[in-house]
Design a protein around this motif. Structure first.
Motif, PDB file in Angstrom:
ATOM      1  N   VAL A  26       0.847  -1.199   0.000  1.00  0.00           N
ATOM      2  CA  VAL A  26       0.000   0.000   0.000  1.00  0.00           C
ATOM      3  C   VAL A  26       0.881   1.247   0.000  1.00  0.00           C
ATOM      4  CG1 VAL A  26      -1.813   1.244   1.219  1.00  0.00           C
ATOM      5  CG2 VAL A  26      -1.798  -1.248   1.239  1.00  0.00           C
ATOM      6  N   SER A  27       1.970   1.198   0.761  1.00  0.00           N
ATOM      7  CA  SER A  27       2.820   2.386   0.889  1.00  0.00           C
ATOM      8  C   SER A  27       3.556   2.716  -0.404  1.00  0.00           C
ATOM      9  CB  SER A  27       3.813   2.208   2.034  1.00  0.00           C
ATOM     10  OG  SER A  27       4.824   1.300   1.681  1.00  0.00           O
ATOM     11  N   VAL A  28       3.860   1.728  -1.234  1.00  0.00           N
ATOM     12  CA  VAL A  28       4.647   2.002  -2.452  1.00  0.00           C
ATOM     13  C   VAL A  28       3.786   2.271  -3.685  1.00  0.00           C
ATOM     14  CG1 VAL A  28       6.638   0.674  -1.668  1.00  0.00           C
ATOM     15  CG2 VAL A  28       4.898  -0.435  -3.101  1.00  0.00           C
ATOM     16  N   CYS A  29       2.516   1.963  -3.631  1.00  0.00           N
ATOM     17  CA  CYS A  29       1.671   2.145  -4.819  1.00  0.00           C
ATOM     18  C   CYS A  29       1.547   3.635  -5.144  1.00  0.00           C
ATOM     19  CB  CYS A  29       0.288   1.547  -4.581  1.00  0.00           C
ATOM     20  SG  CYS A  29      -0.807   1.797  -5.999  1.00  0.00           S
ATOM     21  N   PRO A  30       1.830   4.027  -6.381  1.00  0.00           N
ATOM     22  CA  PRO A  30       1.723   5.453  -6.721  1.00  0.00           C
ATOM     23  C   PRO A  30       0.311   5.877  -7.090  1.00  0.00           C
ATOM     24  CG  PRO A  30       2.603   4.235  -8.579  1.00  0.00           C
ATOM     25  CD  PRO A  30       2.377   3.221  -7.478  1.00  0.00           C
ATOM     26  N   ALA A  31      -0.597   4.915  -7.237  1.00  0.00           N
ATOM     27  CA  ALA A  31      -1.881   5.224  -7.866  1.00  0.00           C
ATOM     28  C   ALA A  31      -3.092   5.012  -6.957  1.00  0.00           C
ATOM     29  CB  ALA A  31      -2.035   4.381  -9.134  1.00  0.00           C
ATOM     30  N   GLY A  32      -2.874   4.797  -5.667  1.00  0.00           N
ATOM     31  CA  GLY A  32      -4.030   4.637  -4.773  1.00  0.00           C
ATOM     32  C   GLY A  32      -4.900   3.455  -5.141  1.00  0.00           C
ATOM     33  N   VAL A  33      -4.268   2.390  -5.594  1.00  0.00           N
ATOM     34  CA  VAL A  33      -5.018   1.192  -5.991  1.00  0.00           C
ATOM     35  C   VAL A  33      -5.306   0.318  -4.767  1.00  0.00           C
ATOM     36  CG1 VAL A  33      -4.880  -0.938  -7.350  1.00  0.00           C
ATOM     37  CG2 VAL A  33      -3.979   1.206  -8.277  1.00  0.00           C
ATOM     38  N   LEU A  34      -4.404   0.360  -3.799  1.00  0.00           N
ATOM     39  CA  LEU A  34      -4.457  -0.575  -2.666  1.00  0.00           C
ATOM     40  C   LEU A  34      -4.728   0.153  -1.354  1.00  0.00           C
ATOM     41  CD1 LEU A  34      -1.109  -2.362  -3.602  1.00  0.00           C
ATOM     42  CD2 LEU A  34      -3.407  -3.127  -4.216  1.00  0.00           C
ATOM     43  N   ALA A  35      -5.280  -0.582  -0.403  1.00  0.00           N
ATOM     44  CA  ALA A  35      -5.457  -0.053   0.951  1.00  0.00           C
ATOM     45  C   ALA A  35      -5.606  -1.246   1.889  1.00  0.00           C
ATOM     46  CB  ALA A  35      -6.693   0.842   1.028  1.00  0.00           C
ATOM     47  N   MET A  36      -5.457  -0.974   3.185  1.00  0.00           N
ATOM     48  CA  MET A  36      -5.653  -2.040   4.167  1.00  0.00           C
ATOM     49  C   MET A  36      -7.088  -1.962   4.682  1.00  0.00           C
ATOM     50  SD  MET A  36      -2.661  -3.318   4.042  1.00  0.00           S
ATOM     51  CE  MET A  36      -2.885  -4.623   5.252  1.00  0.00           C
ATOM     52  N   ARG A  37      -7.773  -3.094   4.641  1.00  0.00           N
ATOM     53  CA  ARG A  37      -9.122  -3.129   5.218  1.00  0.00           C
ATOM     54  C   ARG A  37      -9.092  -3.960   6.497  1.00  0.00           C
ATOM     55  NH1 ARG A  37     -10.646  -8.419   4.240  1.00  0.00           N
ATOM     56  NH2 ARG A  37     -10.152  -9.223   2.168  1.00  0.00           N
ATOM     57  N   GLN A  38     -10.028  -3.665   7.356  1.00  0.00           N
ATOM     58  CA  GLN A  38     -10.143  -4.428   8.599  1.00  0.00           C
ATOM     59  C   GLN A  38     -10.534  -5.861   8.273  1.00  0.00           C
ATOM     60  OE1 GLN A  38     -12.967  -2.741  11.283  1.00  0.00           O
ATOM     61  NE2 GLN A  38     -11.727  -3.257  13.059  1.00  0.00           N
ATOM     62  N   ASP A  39      -9.908  -6.820   8.944  1.00  0.00           N
ATOM     63  CA  ASP A  39     -10.250  -8.226   8.719  1.00  0.00           C
ATOM     64  C   ASP A  39     -10.033  -8.983  10.016  1.00  0.00           C
ATOM     65  OD1 ASP A  39     -10.424 -10.908   8.053  1.00  0.00           O
ATOM     66  OD2 ASP A  39      -9.473 -10.635   6.101  1.00  0.00           O
ATOM     67  N   ILE A  40     -11.105  -9.370  10.635  1.00  0.00           N
ATOM     68  CA  ILE A  40     -10.995 -10.002  11.952  1.00  0.00           C
ATOM     69  C   ILE A  40     -10.345 -11.378  11.865  1.00  0.00           C
ATOM     70  CG2 ILE A  40     -12.888  -8.764  13.104  1.00  0.00           C
ATOM     71  CD1 ILE A  40     -14.623 -11.267  12.467  1.00  0.00           C
ATOM     72  N   HIS A  41     -10.305 -11.967  10.663  1.00  0.00           N
ATOM     73  CA  HIS A  41      -9.700 -13.298  10.530  1.00  0.00           C
ATOM     74  C   HIS A  41      -8.190 -13.232  10.338  1.00  0.00           C
ATOM     75  CE1 HIS A  41     -13.755 -14.722  10.380  1.00  0.00           C
ATOM     76  NE2 HIS A  41     -14.013 -13.979   9.323  1.00  0.00           N
ATOM     77  N   SER A  42      -7.674 -12.039  10.086  1.00  0.00           N
ATOM     78  CA  SER A  42      -6.235 -11.885   9.885  1.00  0.00           C
ATOM     79  C   SER A  42      -5.549 -11.760  11.241  1.00  0.00           C
ATOM     80  CB  SER A  42      -5.980 -10.636   9.043  1.00  0.00           C
ATOM     81  OG  SER A  42      -4.700 -10.128   9.296  1.00  0.00           O
ATOM     82  N   THR A  43      -4.349 -12.307  11.352  1.00  0.00           N
ATOM     83  CA  THR A  43      -3.640 -12.249  12.632  1.00  0.00           C
ATOM     84  C   THR A  43      -3.373 -10.808  13.058  1.00  0.00           C
ATOM     85  OG1 THR A  43      -1.769 -12.803  11.231  1.00  0.00           O
ATOM     86  CG2 THR A  43      -2.394 -14.419  12.891  1.00  0.00           C
ATOM     87  N   LEU A  44      -3.120  -9.936  12.090  1.00  0.00           N
ATOM     88  CA  LEU A  44      -2.853  -8.548  12.435  1.00  0.00           C
ATOM     89  C   LEU A  44      -4.093  -7.671  12.325  1.00  0.00           C
ATOM     90  CD1 LEU A  44       0.656  -8.111  10.840  1.00  0.00           C
ATOM     91  CD2 LEU A  44       0.082  -8.125  13.252  1.00  0.00           C
ATOM     92  N   GLY A  45      -5.219  -8.274  12.045  1.00  0.00           N
ATOM     93  CA  GLY A  45      -6.474  -7.533  12.041  1.00  0.00           C
ATOM     94  C   GLY A  45      -6.764  -6.762  10.778  1.00  0.00           C
ATOM     95  N   SER A  46      -5.884  -6.865   9.780  1.00  0.00           N
ATOM     96  CA  SER A  46      -6.173  -6.183   8.517  1.00  0.00           C
ATOM     97  C   SER A  46      -5.633  -6.994   7.345  1.00  0.00           C
ATOM     98  CB  SER A  46      -5.587  -4.769   8.524  1.00  0.00           C
ATOM     99  OG  SER A  46      -4.200  -4.813   8.616  1.00  0.00           O
TER     100      SER A  46
END
Ligand code: SF4
Ligand code: SF4
Length: 109
Positions: A26-46
């Protein structure tokens, strides 16, 4: 080894079984294509999510920066990518300011 088959006519996709939610793609994308969404099933929550696939310019920066080989970009011979627009750059700035989290306008209920 990925257990995800490349979807057809898709510029970029995430293998959610491998994503460790480090935010790098997400941090390297120049075009705003990606983002972190909340995900309760992920170990880190996103989870890394493709929110604006049509804005992807095919730069490969996300794929190259992922330490877990969890994000993939289509081959330039197989997909016609967008050009980088001011709107996409501005969205990326807002995503970075939002700590890489999905913007309210992109949340789907
Ligand atoms: S290929 Fe480039 S533009 Fe497309 S999602 Fe990855 S970093 Fe963003
Ligand atoms: S760089 Fe890879 S592991 Fe990190 S958030 Fe993106 S897809 Fe997930």
């Amino acid at each position: 080894m990925s257990n995800v088959e490349a979807p057809l006519n898709t510029p970029v996709w995430v293998d959610e079984s491998r994503c460790k939610a480090c935010d790098r793609c997400v941090s390297v994308c120049p075009a705003g294509v990606l983002a972190m969404r909340q995900d309760i099933h992920s170990t880190l929550g996103s989870m890394a999510t493709v929110i604006h696939p049509t804005a992807c310019i095919g730069c490969n920066d996300c794929e190259l920066s992922c330490p877990d080989f969890a994000i993939f970009v289509a081959d330039k011979k197989e997909y016609k990518f967008a050009k980088l627009s001011d709107e996409a750059k501005e969205r990326q700035e807002r995503i970075i300011s939002n700590n890489y989290k999905i913007l309210d306008e992109d949340k789907k209920v």
